[in-house]
Design an enzyme around this catalytic site. Structure first.
Site, mmCIF file in Angstrom:
data_model
loop_
_atom_site.group_PDB
_atom_site.id
_atom_site.type_symbol
_atom_site.label_atom_id
_atom_site.label_comp_id
_atom_site.label_asym_id
_atom_site.label_seq_id
_atom_site.Cartn_x
_atom_site.Cartn_y
_atom_site.Cartn_z
ATOM 1 N N SER A 1 0.847 -1.192 0.000
ATOM 2 C CA SER A 1 0.000 0.000 0.000
ATOM 3 C C SER A 1 0.874 1.230 0.000
ATOM 4 O O SER A 1 2.038 1.183 0.415
ATOM 5 C CB SER A 1 -0.901 0.009 1.240
ATOM 6 N N TYR B 1 -1.903 -0.300 10.223
ATOM 7 C CA TYR B 1 -1.958 -0.686 8.813
ATOM 8 C C TYR B 1 -0.662 -0.321 8.099
ATOM 9 O O TYR B 1 -0.090 -1.124 7.356
ATOM 10 C CB TYR B 1 -3.152 0.024 8.180
#
Length: 331
Positions: A151, A164
């Site tokens: 990501s 995350y």
């Protein structure tokens, strides 16, 4: 199965597997694998009912053979069994490690358990998938392909997404290391998407002032220009895997953010500090709750911005099989 030399596309007649494949990006990756030639696609996730609904959607959209496998990627023995049974049933040529969770909250509203949960599902899930898949990918007559979904949050730490970001940064490092050491005949592709309209805002977990956190996240994740259509993103990922690309960063904003952090990390860190100050403070009830449980922002302007920004993302809920709550979120 067609001989490798007779394929007209890189993935024609191959067998592929996607973890976190029951909804969101994982489901669309499975769809694109089939669309780009894979003969058999196995989707793996924790929830059996969700997998069966996803398989029905894929069978309506594609002509590939769709298999489902219940698997918790945090448990290495379970992943080992998944790879063994898939290889025995249909071979194993392409594996995409996509399983993940998304927690949106200020640091004051998260505990060590949230970091452990993110690391367990995102990083250890990718690690287990990679280690258990590699022996079979090395046997692939077509040459194995492995992809790890990172990501933009792994390229620089995003405020209110710290667990995350930490887990995705570890996935990025793992992908780079595996590329160097996976062995002959196996390619490894590191994928770093930016914001995508997957409908995951309903499955993500929000803490602190959960309603306001849900408001900004769902608006930004669905805003035109800022975010990317998830089906288009999945198509680009699958093409990159098919052509054995080493690295793919999706969306201009993600590429700009990664470049800026690489060239001027101190300045980028100062800018993210300013962004953090503009986000909601850690007020409201404790604990995390999923987006489908969050209310609308109280302020009418914030409510309108959330409605406007998330409109496109809301449209992705049905196609992405995001309607029913579940234990994991495909990133």
């Amino acid at each position: 199965m067609t001989r490798p030399g007779s394929r007209t596309r890189p993935l024609d007649d191959l067998s592929a597997l996607v973890t976190g494949g029951s909804r969101g990006l994982g489901l669309l990756l499975a769809e694109q694998l089939a669309a780009q030639g894979a003969a058999t696609v196995t989707i793996a996730a924790r929830d059996r009912d969700e997998l069966e609904r996803a398989a029905e959607l894929l069978r309506e959209r594609t002509s590939a053979t769709i298999r489902v496998a219940v698997c918790d990627v945090r448990e290495r023995a379970t992943v080992r069994e998944l790879m063994r049974t898939t290889h025995e049933a249909c071979g194993l040529d392409v594996v995409i490690a996509n399983a993940g969770v998304i927690q949106v909250a200020p640091l004051a509203a998260v505990a060590a358990e949230q970091f452990q949960d993110a690391m367990g599902t995102i990083f250890e899930g990718a690690l287990h998938t990679s280690l258990e898949a590699l022996p079979y990918l090395r046997q692939s007559p077509a040459g194995g392909r492995l992809a790890l979904i990172g990501s933009v949050g792994g390229l620089l730490a995003v405020p209110h997404l710290l667990p995350y970001s930490c887990a995705k940064a570890a996935v990025g490092s793992l992908a780079e290391g595996l590329h160097a050491e996976a062995g002959p005949g196996v390619s490894v592709t590191a994928v770093h998407p930016g914001l995508m309209r997957t409908g995951s805002h309903l499955q993500a977990e929000f803490g602190g002032d959960a309603d306001r956190e849900f408001g900004w996240f769902s608006a930004l994740a669905g805003a035109p220009v800022v975010s990317m259509d998830a089906r288009r993103a999945a198509a680009r990922v699958v093409r990159a895997v098919g052509h054995r690309r080493t690295r793919l960063v999706l969306t201009p904003m993600a590429r700009a953010a990664g470049l800026a952090h690489g060239l001027a990390p101190a300045l980028t860190t100062k800018l993210t500090t300013l962004v953090a100050k503009a986000l909601p403070e850690a007020s409201g009830p404790g604990g995390l709750r999923q987006g489908h449980q969050a209310g609308e922002p109280a302020h009418p302007v914030a409510r309108k911005l959330r409605t406007w920004g998330s409109k496109l993302n809301d449209r992705a809920v049905g196609p992405g099989n995001q309607r029913r709550p579940g234990p994991t979120t495909s990133a």
